[in-house]
Motif scaffolding. Structure first.
Motif, PDB file in Angstrom:
ATOM      1  N   GLY A 196       0.823  -1.335   0.124  1.00 33.84           N
ATOM      2  CA  GLY A 196      -0.127  -0.042  -0.065  1.00 33.84           C
ATOM      3  C   GLY A 196       0.819   1.267   0.003  1.00 33.84           C
ATOM      4  N   ASP A 197       2.013   1.435   0.459  1.00 38.22           N
ATOM      5  CA  ASP A 197       2.996   2.237   0.419  1.00 38.22           C
ATOM      6  C   ASP A 197       3.429   2.656  -0.867  1.00 38.22           C
ATOM      7  OD1 ASP A 197       2.355   2.822   3.066  1.00 38.22           O
ATOM      8  OD2 ASP A 197       4.286   1.868   3.725  1.00 38.22           O
ATOM      9  N   ILE A 198       3.696   3.827  -1.420  1.00 37.03           N
ATOM     10  CA  ILE A 198       4.369   4.166  -2.633  1.00 37.03           C
ATOM     11  C   ILE A 198       5.929   4.463  -2.021  1.00 37.03           C
ATOM     12  CG2 ILE A 198       4.567   6.114  -4.210  1.00 37.03           C
ATOM     13  CD1 ILE A 198       1.445   6.443  -4.304  1.00 37.03           C
ATOM     14  N   ARG A 199       6.584   3.977  -3.101  1.00 41.94           N
ATOM     15  CA  ARG A 199       8.154   4.312  -2.783  1.00 41.94           C
ATOM     16  C   ARG A 199       8.526   4.946  -4.021  1.00 41.94           C
ATOM     17  NH1 ARG A 199       9.151  -0.818   0.397  1.00 41.94           N
ATOM     18  NH2 ARG A 199       8.568  -0.270   2.440  1.00 41.94           N
ATOM     19  N   GLU A 200       9.548   6.072  -3.815  1.00 43.17           N
ATOM     20  CA  GLU A 200      10.025   6.889  -4.955  1.00 43.17           C
ATOM     21  C   GLU A 200      11.324   7.133  -4.720  1.00 43.17           C
ATOM     22  OE1 GLU A 200       8.815  11.041  -7.258  1.00 43.17           O
ATOM     23  OE2 GLU A 200       7.250   9.969  -6.158  1.00 43.17           O
ATOM     24  N   GLU A 201      12.117   7.179  -5.735  1.00 43.42           N
ATOM     25  CA  GLU A 201      13.676   7.536  -5.364  1.00 43.42           C
ATOM     26  C   GLU A 201      13.934   8.655  -6.241  1.00 43.42           C
ATOM     27  OE1 GLU A 201      17.142   5.264  -7.638  1.00 43.42           O
ATOM     28  OE2 GLU A 201      16.403   4.057  -6.052  1.00 43.42           O
ATOM     29  N   THR A 202      14.505   9.551  -5.243  1.00 39.34           N
ATOM     30  CA  THR A 202      15.156  10.968  -5.911  1.00 39.34           C
ATOM     31  C   THR A 202      16.565  10.992  -5.761  1.00 39.34           C
ATOM     32  OG1 THR A 202      14.778  12.076  -3.907  1.00 39.34           O
ATOM     33  CG2 THR A 202      13.018  11.978  -5.244  1.00 39.34           C
ATOM     34  N   PRO A 203      17.484  11.686  -6.580  1.00 40.03           N
ATOM     35  CA  PRO A 203      18.819  11.802  -6.559  1.00 40.03           C
ATOM     36  C   PRO A 203      19.459  12.161  -5.124  1.00 40.03           C
ATOM     37  CG  PRO A 203      18.042  12.931  -8.551  1.00 40.03           C
ATOM     38  CD  PRO A 203      16.829  12.399  -7.670  1.00 40.03           C
ATOM     39  N   SER A 204      18.649  12.853  -4.503  1.00 40.24           N
ATOM     40  CA  SER A 204      19.030  13.430  -3.250  1.00 40.24           C
ATOM     41  C   SER A 204      17.963  13.823  -2.190  1.00 40.24           C
ATOM     42  CB  SER A 204      19.987  14.680  -3.469  1.00 40.24           C
ATOM     43  OG  SER A 204      19.156  15.914  -3.698  1.00 40.24           O
ATOM     44  N   ALA A 205      18.471  14.267  -1.079  1.00 40.40           N
ATOM     45  CA  ALA A 205      17.328  14.435  -0.121  1.00 40.40           C
ATOM     46  C   ALA A 205      16.724  16.038  -0.358  1.00 40.40           C
ATOM     47  CB  ALA A 205      17.956  14.644   1.418  1.00 40.40           C
TER      48      ALA A 205
ATOM     49  N   HIS B  21       8.190  -1.287   9.778  1.00 41.67           N
ATOM     50  CA  HIS B  21       9.151  -0.332   9.988  1.00 41.67           C
ATOM     51  C   HIS B  21       9.610  -0.461  11.245  1.00 41.67           C
ATOM     52  CE1 HIS B  21       6.516   2.722   7.460  1.00 41.67           C
ATOM     53  NE2 HIS B  21       7.149   2.039   6.581  1.00 41.67           N
ATOM     54  N   LYS B  22      11.004  -0.046  11.572  1.00 45.50           N
ATOM     55  CA  LYS B  22      11.559  -0.125  12.657  1.00 45.50           C
ATOM     56  C   LYS B  22      11.819   1.215  13.348  1.00 45.50           C
ATOM     57  CE  LYS B  22      13.390  -4.411  12.015  1.00 45.50           C
ATOM     58  NZ  LYS B  22      12.539  -5.317  12.820  1.00 45.50           N
ATOM     59  N   ASP B  23      11.560   2.216  12.878  1.00 46.14           N
ATOM     60  CA  ASP B  23      11.495   3.467  13.544  1.00 46.14           C
ATOM     61  C   ASP B  23      10.666   4.552  12.942  1.00 46.14           C
ATOM     62  OD1 ASP B  23      13.282   4.814  11.480  1.00 46.14           O
ATOM     63  OD2 ASP B  23      14.729   3.601  12.174  1.00 46.14           O
ATOM     64  N   ASN B  24      10.355   5.689  13.390  1.00 47.51           N
ATOM     65  CA  ASN B  24       9.739   6.899  12.812  1.00 47.51           C
ATOM     66  C   ASN B  24      10.083   7.296  11.331  1.00 47.51           C
ATOM     67  OD1 ASN B  24       9.098   9.955  13.017  1.00 47.51           O
ATOM     68  ND2 ASN B  24       7.277   8.857  12.968  1.00 47.51           N
ATOM     69  N   GLY B  25      11.490   7.243  11.335  1.00 47.44           N
ATOM     70  CA  GLY B  25      12.016   7.708  10.266  1.00 47.44           C
ATOM     71  C   GLY B  25      11.779   6.806   9.156  1.00 47.44           C
ATOM     72  N   ASP B  26      11.392   5.709   9.161  1.00 49.62           N
ATOM     73  CA  ASP B  26      10.987   4.913   8.038  1.00 49.62           C
ATOM     74  C   ASP B  26       9.617   5.106   7.546  1.00 49.62           C
ATOM     75  OD1 ASP B  26      13.227   3.143   8.468  1.00 49.62           O
ATOM     76  OD2 ASP B  26      12.231   1.358   9.535  1.00 49.62           O
ATOM     77  N   CYS B  27       9.016   5.828   8.025  1.00 49.55           N
ATOM     78  CA  CYS B  27       7.662   6.276   7.792  1.00 49.55           C
ATOM     79  C   CYS B  27       7.788   7.303   6.596  1.00 49.55           C
ATOM     80  CB  CYS B  27       6.823   7.029   8.656  1.00 49.55           C
ATOM     81  SG  CYS B  27       6.576   5.818  10.049  1.00 49.55           S
ATOM     82  N   PHE B  28       9.011   7.827   6.560  1.00 45.41           N
ATOM     83  CA  PHE B  28       9.206   9.005   5.341  1.00 45.41           C
ATOM     84  C   PHE B  28      10.330   8.487   4.481  1.00 45.41           C
ATOM     85  CE2 PHE B  28       7.948  10.714   9.437  1.00 45.41           C
ATOM     86  CZ  PHE B  28       6.877  11.638   9.093  1.00 45.41           C
ATOM     87  N   ILE B  29      11.193   7.918   4.837  1.00 45.17           N
ATOM     88  CA  ILE B  29      12.624   7.367   3.955  1.00 45.17           C
ATOM     89  C   ILE B  29      12.706   5.902   4.158  1.00 45.17           C
ATOM     90  CG2 ILE B  29      14.896   7.583   3.544  1.00 45.17           C
ATOM     91  CD1 ILE B  29      14.782  10.326   4.620  1.00 45.17           C
ATOM     92  N   ASN B  30      12.488   5.087   3.162  1.00 49.95           N
ATOM     93  CA  ASN B  30      12.598   3.777   2.916  1.00 49.95           C
ATOM     94  C   ASN B  30      14.011   3.332   3.202  1.00 49.95           C
ATOM     95  OD1 ASN B  30      13.101   1.271   0.825  1.00 49.95           O
ATOM     96  ND2 ASN B  30      11.430   0.789   2.592  1.00 49.95           N
ATOM     97  N   GLU B  31      14.961   4.315   2.375  1.00 50.57           N
ATOM     98  CA  GLU B  31      16.358   3.941   2.143  1.00 50.57           C
ATOM     99  C   GLU B  31      17.044   4.933   1.783  1.00 50.57           C
ATOM    100  OE1 GLU B  31      19.276   0.923  -0.465  1.00 50.57           O
ATOM    101  OE2 GLU B  31      16.892   1.023  -0.878  1.00 50.57           O
ATOM    102  N   ARG B  32      18.264   5.138   2.344  1.00 51.19           N
ATOM    103  CA  ARG B  32      19.241   6.206   1.859  1.00 51.19           C
ATOM    104  C   ARG B  32      20.583   5.577   1.144  1.00 51.19           C
ATOM    105  NH1 ARG B  32      20.369  12.087   2.972  1.00 51.19           N
ATOM    106  NH2 ARG B  32      18.849  12.178   4.647  1.00 51.19           N
ATOM    107  N   LYS B  33      20.677   5.536  -0.090  1.00 58.52           N
ATOM    108  CA  LYS B  33      21.885   4.653  -0.513  1.00 58.52           C
ATOM    109  C   LYS B  33      23.083   5.712  -0.391  1.00 58.52           C
ATOM    110  CE  LYS B  33      18.622   2.700  -3.935  1.00 58.52           C
ATOM    111  NZ  LYS B  33      18.248   2.538  -5.335  1.00 58.52           N
ATOM    112  N   GLU B  34      24.077   4.973  -0.647  1.00 58.30           N
ATOM    113  CA  GLU B  34      25.626   5.237  -0.457  1.00 58.30           C
ATOM    114  C   GLU B  34      25.630   6.601  -1.439  1.00 58.30           C
ATOM    115  OE1 GLU B  34      28.961   2.689  -0.380  1.00 58.30           O
ATOM    116  OE2 GLU B  34      27.758   1.050   0.724  1.00 58.30           O
ATOM    117  N   ASP B  35      25.282   6.565  -2.711  1.00 63.00           N
ATOM    118  CA  ASP B  35      25.459   7.690  -3.538  1.00 63.00           C
ATOM    119  C   ASP B  35      24.764   8.904  -3.291  1.00 63.00           C
ATOM    120  OD1 ASP B  35      23.019   6.808  -4.384  1.00 63.00           O
ATOM    121  OD2 ASP B  35      23.401   6.526  -6.360  1.00 63.00           O
ATOM    122  N   GLY B  36      23.836   8.829  -2.247  1.00 65.16           N
ATOM    123  CA  GLY B  36      23.045   9.849  -1.719  1.00 65.16           C
ATOM    124  C   GLY B  36      21.365   9.952  -2.123  1.00 65.16           C
TER     125      GLY B  36
END
Length: 168
Positions: free
Chosen positions: A44-53, A96-111
């Motif tokens: 049910g959650d939409i996940r979307e990737e962007t190049p940076s925060a 989810h493991k914490d509140n941050g997961d509600c906003f960001i699923n993953e932060r990759k090494e390249d940002g």
């Protein structure tokens, strides 16, 4: 001389009003029922990737500015939110493991950021993030912010996420 209200506080207050329908839209729904009004388990959650925060996801385009502000703040305070549990039921329903997961699923090494739209659908998630960020910006320690969140949400809400405790 007027005191300036921090942007995050304005966003928090506005989101509280906007999302108060989280429990009102279903009549007498309680926070314990929260996880039942949306199905998340990764379908049910939409996940979307962007190049940076700095680049917010497209799923925020039709959201109020206050929610966009909280998403941007969540990205800047990702470390803080990694110590804040969420009490909406997303630990069980979305893994989810914490509140941050509600906003960001993953932060990759390249940002690159993989955003999660869960927070757009949940007043509890937004409220916890906003309160934690506001308290931290006031100088409250991460440990004290965590204690405050745990105390405030210990009754009447879903089980908290299994979130790591901040160091001393």
């Amino acid at each position: 001389m007027k005191k300036k209200i921090p942007v995050i506080m304005t966003a928090f207050l506005s989101c509280s009003l906007i999302l108060s329908g989280c429990q009102e839209s279903a009549g007498k729904e309680t926070h314990e029922d929260h996880s039942s009004h949306s199905t998340f388990k990764n379908n049910g959650d939409i996940r979307e990737e962007t190049p940076s925060a700095e680049i917010l996801p497209g799923f925020l385009d039709k959201q109020p500015d206050e929610i966009k502000t909280l998403y941007a703040a969540a990205a800047r305070h990702e470390d803080l939110l990694s110590y804040m549990p969420c009490y909406c039921g997303c630990g069980e329903s979305a893994g989810h493991k914490d509140n941050g997961d509600c906003f960001i699923n993953e932060r990759k090494e390249d940002g690159t950021i993989v955003w999660d739209d869960h927070g757009t659908k949940c007043g509890v998630c937004l409220e916890i993030a906003a309160k934690a960020i506001i308290e931290r910006e006031k100088g409250t320690s991460v440990k004290e912010v965590r204690q405050m969140i745990d105390e405030q949400y210990k009754e009447g809400y879903a089980e908290p996420t299994d979130t790591k405790l901040p160091g001393v």
